[in-house]
Design a protein around this motif. Sequence first.
Motif, PDB file in Angstrom:
ATOM      1  N   CYS A 238      45.903  50.572   7.390  1.00  0.00           N
ATOM      2  CA  CYS A 238      45.802  49.980   6.056  1.00  0.00           C
ATOM      3  C   CYS A 238      45.975  48.467   6.115  1.00  0.00           C
ATOM      4  O   CYS A 238      45.228  47.717   5.463  1.00  0.00           O
TER       5      CYS A 238
ATOM      6  N   VAL B 198      44.806  51.192  -1.044  1.00  0.00           N
ATOM      7  CA  VAL B 198      45.121  50.765   0.318  1.00  0.00           C
ATOM      8  C   VAL B 198      46.555  50.270   0.393  1.00  0.00           C
ATOM      9  O   VAL B 198      47.328  50.649   1.286  1.00  0.00           O
ATOM     10  N   GLN B 199      46.919  49.449  -0.561  1.00  0.00           N
ATOM     11  CA  GLN B 199      48.276  48.918  -0.597  1.00  0.00           C
ATOM     12  C   GLN B 199      49.298  50.027  -0.851  1.00  0.00           C
ATOM     13  O   GLN B 199      50.368  50.064  -0.247  1.00  0.00           O
TER      14      GLN B 199
ATOM     15  N   GLN C 212      49.746  52.189   2.286  1.00  0.00           N
ATOM     16  CA  GLN C 212      50.589  51.510   3.279  1.00  0.00           C
ATOM     17  C   GLN C 212      52.061  51.656   2.941  1.00  0.00           C
ATOM     18  O   GLN C 212      52.887  51.974   3.805  1.00  0.00           O
TER      19      GLN C 212
ATOM     20  N   GLN D  53      49.988  53.113   8.401  1.00  0.00           N
ATOM     21  CA  GLN D  53      50.386  51.768   7.983  1.00  0.00           C
ATOM     22  C   GLN D  53      49.546  50.694   8.669  1.00  0.00           C
ATOM     23  O   GLN D  53      49.056  49.763   8.022  1.00  0.00           O
TER      24      GLN D  53
ATOM     25  N   TYR E  11      42.881  46.950   7.656  1.00  0.00           N
ATOM     26  CA  TYR E  11      41.770  46.967   6.710  1.00  0.00           C
ATOM     27  C   TYR E  11      41.858  45.793   5.744  1.00  0.00           C
ATOM     28  O   TYR E  11      40.856  45.123   5.456  1.00  0.00           O
TER      29      TYR E  11
ATOM     30  N   SER F 125      53.232  44.913   1.843  1.00  0.00           N
ATOM     31  CA  SER F 125      52.497  45.458   0.712  1.00  0.00           C
ATOM     32  C   SER F 125      52.262  44.399  -0.359  1.00  0.00           C
ATOM     33  O   SER F 125      51.180  44.322  -0.949  1.00  0.00           O
TER      34      SER F 125
END
Length: 295
Positions: A168, A108-109, A112, A165, A171, A95
């Motif tokens: 993400c 997104v972070q 995750q 996870q 991505y 992360s």
Amino acid sequence: MHRPAAVTNFWANLAQSRWMTPHAFQYYCAVSGILSSALFLFGFVAADFVSPIKPYWSAEQTAHHYRAHTNRIRIGASLIVLSGLFYMPFCAAISSQMRRVPNLHYVVQQLQLSAAAAGLWTFILPGIILATTSYRPERSPDITLALNDFFWICTLMPWQTFMVQNFCFSYAIIIDQRKKPLFPKELAIYNMIVPFFWTGSTGIHFSKYGAGAYNGAITFWVLGVTFCFQLALDAIFLMRAIHSEPVGGEQIVDLFPNRIPKDPEAGASGSRTGMGHTSFLDHTSSNGASMAKDE
């Protein structure tokens, strides 16, 4: 509180040592992924669950296995629970590195890391169930059989948080279009494909025989091998990304990463804020620029 000079110097030297640097701490977190994978695997080996016991065994046969291997199963339960301890630092390091990707929205972070917190129980809960099953091996065989089924289903069926996870993480890798991205694009492809090998365990409760049972090729061997290998592979590339991070750190992306600097609408909205006034977005960006200059 007064401390002797030797004690004060000890703590000062320890804080300034290379073992306590931000890079070192992140390396510890990255290596935790390999440790988590290894402990999870060794937990099954210690419990004599490689290969797994048969789902079609009678209650007496299942209870006999737990009585004959009580201490091994208890050790395996402890190792499986312990593997969860190292999973969270590993995910936190991922992360943290994801934040270095330009224009990656913080959702997104955060997604995750949230999925990682939920997935942590996929390590801890099965270990607790296995410890409970082995705690009283002399109990009724029917209860042992039920707890054994509960253990295997809780271990192999929950793959959903790990897919979130992986997607993400993939991505973040894909949108990193810099000349020297943090992670190779091939790692994104691998992290997107692997979760689909885990989906076969969704129907684990439908069968006691064949590849779909909890001792089968799809639900145990394919899932287990790909999952453990993925943790180790991601940890290796994570260490490479940590190595590329500047010693003094680097500026994280803007608070509003989706804002396009030369957007005409942004300029129009800025003019509507009035003469002599700036919008909150412009104020944030200017602060970020001044901070970068100061650094």
